[in-house]
Design a protein around this motif. Sequence first.
Motif, PDB file in Angstrom:
ATOM      1  N   ALA A  89       0.809  -1.217   0.000  1.00 46.99           N
ATOM      2  CA  ALA A  89       0.000   0.000   0.000  1.00 46.99           C
ATOM      3  C   ALA A  89       0.845   1.271   0.000  1.00 46.99           C
ATOM      4  O   ALA A  89       0.313   2.373  -0.008  1.00 46.99           O
ATOM      5  CB  ALA A  89      -0.921   0.005   1.217  1.00 46.99           C
ATOM      6  N   GLY A  90       2.163   1.117  -0.010  1.00 44.31           N
ATOM      7  CA  GLY A  90       3.035   2.281   0.068  1.00 44.31           C
ATOM      8  C   GLY A  90       3.185   2.989  -1.265  1.00 44.31           C
ATOM      9  O   GLY A  90       2.545   2.662  -2.264  1.00 44.31           O
ATOM     10  N   THR A  91       4.075   3.967  -1.287  1.00 38.83           N
ATOM     11  CA  THR A  91       4.307   4.758  -2.493  1.00 38.83           C
ATOM     12  C   THR A  91       4.895   3.896  -3.594  1.00 38.83           C
ATOM     13  O   THR A  91       5.816   3.122  -3.363  1.00 38.83           O
ATOM     14  CB  THR A  91       5.282   5.909  -2.174  1.00 38.83           C
ATOM     15  N   ALA A  92       4.361   4.015  -4.799  1.00 41.06           N
ATOM     16  CA  ALA A  92       4.857   3.232  -5.931  1.00 41.06           C
ATOM     17  C   ALA A  92       6.286   3.636  -6.267  1.00 41.06           C
ATOM     18  O   ALA A  92       6.681   4.777  -6.087  1.00 41.06           O
ATOM     19  CB  ALA A  92       3.958   3.424  -7.149  1.00 41.06           C
ATOM     20  N   SER A  93       7.056   2.684  -6.782  1.00 39.72           N
ATOM     21  CA  SER A  93       8.467   2.942  -7.085  1.00 39.72           C
ATOM     22  C   SER A  93       8.667   3.482  -8.500  1.00 39.72           C
ATOM     23  O   SER A  93       9.787   3.649  -8.936  1.00 39.72           O
ATOM     24  CB  SER A  93       9.265   1.640  -6.934  1.00 39.72           C
ATOM     25  N   GLY A  94       7.584   3.745  -9.217  1.00 40.69           N
ATOM     26  CA  GLY A  94       7.704   4.221 -10.587  1.00 40.69           C
ATOM     27  C   GLY A  94       6.996   3.260 -11.532  1.00 40.69           C
ATOM     28  O   GLY A  94       6.251   2.390 -11.123  1.00 40.69           O
ATOM     29  N   ARG A  95       7.244   3.424 -12.822  1.00 39.68           N
ATOM     30  CA  ARG A  95       6.602   2.563 -13.809  1.00 39.68           C
ATOM     31  C   ARG A  95       7.020   1.110 -13.606  1.00 39.68           C
ATOM     32  O   ARG A  95       8.208   0.792 -13.556  1.00 39.68           O
ATOM     33  CB  ARG A  95       6.988   3.018 -15.210  1.00 39.68           C
ATOM     34  N   GLU A  96       6.047   0.215 -13.513  1.00 41.99           N
ATOM     35  CA  GLU A  96       6.341  -1.175 -13.252  1.00 41.99           C
ATOM     36  C   GLU A  96       6.780  -1.892 -14.523  1.00 41.99           C
ATOM     37  O   GLU A  96       6.233  -1.669 -15.595  1.00 41.99           O
ATOM     38  CB  GLU A  96       5.111  -1.885 -12.667  1.00 41.99           C
ATOM     39  N   ALA A  97       7.774  -2.784 -14.373  1.00 50.02           N
ATOM     40  CA  ALA A  97       8.176  -3.635 -15.487  1.00 50.02           C
ATOM     41  C   ALA A  97       7.077  -4.664 -15.730  1.00 50.02           C
ATOM     42  O   ALA A  97       6.464  -5.162 -14.791  1.00 50.02           O
ATOM     43  CB  ALA A  97       9.491  -4.331 -15.162  1.00 50.02           C
ATOM     44  N   PRO A  98       6.791  -4.977 -16.993  1.00 46.80           N
ATOM     45  CA  PRO A  98       5.740  -5.958 -17.269  1.00 46.80           C
ATOM     46  C   PRO A  98       6.149  -7.347 -16.815  1.00 46.80           C
ATOM     47  O   PRO A  98       7.338  -7.689 -16.783  1.00 46.80           O
ATOM     48  CB  PRO A  98       5.604  -5.892 -18.797  1.00 46.80           C
ATOM     49  N   ALA A  99       5.154  -8.161 -16.466  1.00 48.33           N
ATOM     50  CA  ALA A  99       5.416  -9.540 -16.083  1.00 48.33           C
ATOM     51  C   ALA A  99       5.870 -10.333 -17.296  1.00 48.33           C
ATOM     52  O   ALA A  99       5.461 -10.068 -18.430  1.00 48.33           O
ATOM     53  CB  ALA A  99       4.165 -10.157 -15.483  1.00 48.33           C
ATOM     54  N   ALA A 100       6.751 -11.303 -17.079  1.00 50.10           N
ATOM     55  CA  ALA A 100       7.258 -12.153 -18.152  1.00 50.10           C
ATOM     56  C   ALA A 100       6.454 -13.444 -18.210  1.00 50.10           C
ATOM     57  O   ALA A 100       5.857 -13.864 -17.210  1.00 50.10           O
ATOM     58  CB  ALA A 100       8.734 -12.457 -17.917  1.00 50.10           C
ATOM     59  N   PRO A 101       6.439 -14.117 -19.368  1.00 53.24           N
ATOM     60  CA  PRO A 101       5.743 -15.403 -19.475  1.00 53.24           C
ATOM     61  C   PRO A 101       6.359 -16.446 -18.548  1.00 53.24           C
ATOM     62  O   PRO A 101       7.557 -16.416 -18.255  1.00 53.24           O
ATOM     63  CB  PRO A 101       5.941 -15.788 -20.943  1.00 53.24           C
ATOM     64  N   ALA A 102       5.537 -17.382 -18.115  1.00 49.84           N
ATOM     65  CA  ALA A 102       5.997 -18.445 -17.223  1.00 49.84           C
ATOM     66  C   ALA A 102       6.998 -19.361 -17.921  1.00 49.84           C
ATOM     67  O   ALA A 102       6.962 -19.549 -19.147  1.00 49.84           O
ATOM     68  CB  ALA A 102       4.805 -19.256 -16.740  1.00 49.84           C
ATOM     69  N   LEU A 103       7.889 -19.932 -17.128  1.00 52.07           N
ATOM     70  CA  LEU A 103       8.890 -20.876 -17.618  1.00 52.07           C
ATOM     71  C   LEU A 103       8.461 -22.304 -17.317  1.00 52.07           C
ATOM     72  O   LEU A 103       7.646 -22.553 -16.420  1.00 52.07           O
ATOM     73  CB  LEU A 103      10.237 -20.602 -16.946  1.00 52.07           C
ATOM     74  N   ALA A 104       9.050 -23.250 -18.034  1.00 53.36           N
ATOM     75  CA  ALA A 104       8.866 -24.654 -17.689  1.00 53.36           C
ATOM     76  C   ALA A 104       9.588 -24.934 -16.366  1.00 53.36           C
ATOM     77  O   ALA A 104      10.584 -24.272 -16.046  1.00 53.36           O
ATOM     78  CB  ALA A 104       9.428 -25.536 -18.799  1.00 53.36           C
ATOM     79  N   PRO A 105       9.114 -25.901 -15.583  1.00 55.00           N
ATOM     80  CA  PRO A 105       9.762 -26.188 -14.300  1.00 55.00           C
ATOM     81  C   PRO A 105      11.212 -26.653 -14.467  1.00 55.00           C
ATOM     82  O   PRO A 105      11.514 -27.440 -15.365  1.00 55.00           O
ATOM     83  CB  PRO A 105       8.906 -27.322 -13.724  1.00 55.00           C
ATOM     84  N   SER A 106      12.086 -26.131 -13.633  1.00 56.72           N
ATOM     85  CA  SER A 106      13.471 -26.582 -13.525  1.00 56.72           C
ATOM     86  C   SER A 106      13.953 -26.191 -12.137  1.00 56.72           C
ATOM     87  O   SER A 106      13.795 -25.037 -11.733  1.00 56.72           O
ATOM     88  CB  SER A 106      14.352 -25.929 -14.593  1.00 56.72           C
ATOM     89  N   PRO A 107      14.509 -27.131 -11.369  1.00 57.84           N
ATOM     90  CA  PRO A 107      14.868 -26.832  -9.978  1.00 57.84           C
ATOM     91  C   PRO A 107      15.809 -25.645  -9.851  1.00 57.84           C
ATOM     92  O   PRO A 107      16.765 -25.508 -10.630  1.00 57.84           O
ATOM     93  CB  PRO A 107      15.542 -28.126  -9.511  1.00 57.84           C
ATOM     94  N   PRO A 108      15.576 -24.766  -8.883  1.00 60.47           N
ATOM     95  CA  PRO A 108      16.472 -23.632  -8.646  1.00 60.47           C
ATOM     96  C   PRO A 108      17.709 -24.078  -7.883  1.00 60.47           C
ATOM     97  O   PRO A 108      17.641 -24.970  -7.035  1.00 60.47           O
ATOM     98  CB  PRO A 108      15.620 -22.690  -7.803  1.00 60.47           C
ATOM     99  N   GLU A 109      18.830 -23.453  -8.194  1.00 62.82           N
ATOM    100  CA  GLU A 109      20.078 -23.839  -7.538  1.00 62.82           C
ATOM    101  C   GLU A 109      20.747 -22.704  -6.770  1.00 62.82           C
ATOM    102  O   GLU A 109      21.555 -22.948  -5.893  1.00 62.82           O
ATOM    103  CB  GLU A 109      21.054 -24.397  -8.581  1.00 62.82           C
ATOM    104  N   ARG A 110      20.392 -21.460  -7.098  1.00 59.49           N
ATOM    105  CA  ARG A 110      21.057 -20.325  -6.439  1.00 59.49           C
ATOM    106  C   ARG A 110      20.155 -19.111  -6.477  1.00 59.49           C
ATOM    107  O   ARG A 110      19.383 -18.929  -7.428  1.00 59.49           O
ATOM    108  CB  ARG A 110      22.392 -20.017  -7.134  1.00 59.49           C
ATOM    109  N   VAL A 111      20.228 -18.286  -5.436  1.00 56.75           N
ATOM    110  CA  VAL A 111      19.482 -17.037  -5.401  1.00 56.75           C
ATOM    111  C   VAL A 111      20.457 -15.886  -5.200  1.00 56.75           C
ATOM    112  O   VAL A 111      21.396 -15.977  -4.393  1.00 56.75           O
ATOM    113  CB  VAL A 111      18.410 -17.045  -4.286  1.00 56.75           C
TER     114      VAL A 111
END
Length: 207
Positions: free
Chosen positions: A42-64
Motif C-alpha cells: 500500500a506504500g508509495t509506488a516505485s515508478g513505472r512497473e516492469a511488465p510480467a514475463a511469461p511463465a517458464l517450464a519447471p526446472s529446480p532452482p540452484e542459487r538465489v
Amino acid sequence: MRRVGDTAIAAGTAVALCAGVWLLLGTGAGAPPQPSAAQSAAGTASGREAPAAPALAPSPPERVRIPAIGVDAPLMGLGLTAAGSLDVPPAADANLAGWYEAGTVPGERGTAVVAGHVDNARGPAVFYRLGALRKGAAIEVERRDGTVAVFTVDAVEVYAARDFPDEKVYGAADRPELRVITCGGGYSRATGYQGNVVVYARLTGVR
C-alpha cells in the motif's frame, strides 16, 4: 491449510528462521533492518512497473542472488515439518537458503517460496538485510536448466507471528510470483523474533 502449488502449508505458520542468540552476546552487528511503510503493497509506488514475463517450464532452482543487499547463496530443497509448517535450512550454514520443493518452482506459474535465516548463533545470516530491500529491486534465481529467472520486487512487508497472512503469502497466483521470507518484526529476549519479513516479487525477465 494453505496450498502452494499442489501441496499445502499449515495455516498460521509464521516461519521460524532465526536464533537471536548473537544479539544477546553482543556481536556489534545490531538488529537486522525492518521494511518501512513505503515498501509495503500500500506504500508509495516505485515508478513505472516492469511488465510480467511469461511463465517458464519447471526446472529446480540452484542459487538465489539479490544484488541490492549482497545476497548470493545456494538453494536447498525444503519440505514440511510434522506440524505442517515450512521447514528451514540448517542454521549452522549462514549462507544457505531454501525453496519449498513440493510447491511451485521459481519461474513457473504460481507462487514459489524461498526462505532463509536472518541470523544464527554466530551472527547475521543469508537474509539478514532482507528488510532493507526496496520496491523495484531485482531477485535472480539460477536454475538447473541454465536459465536465470529475474524477479522484480513489488513489496516488502513485516508481520507479527500472530497475524501472519497465510493466504496472502502462500496463496495461488495466475502468473509467476516469488515470496522470500525470513524473521523480523522486533525481538524479545524471552521469545526471539516476533514475526516475519516477506518480500513479494513477480517474474519480469529471463536470461
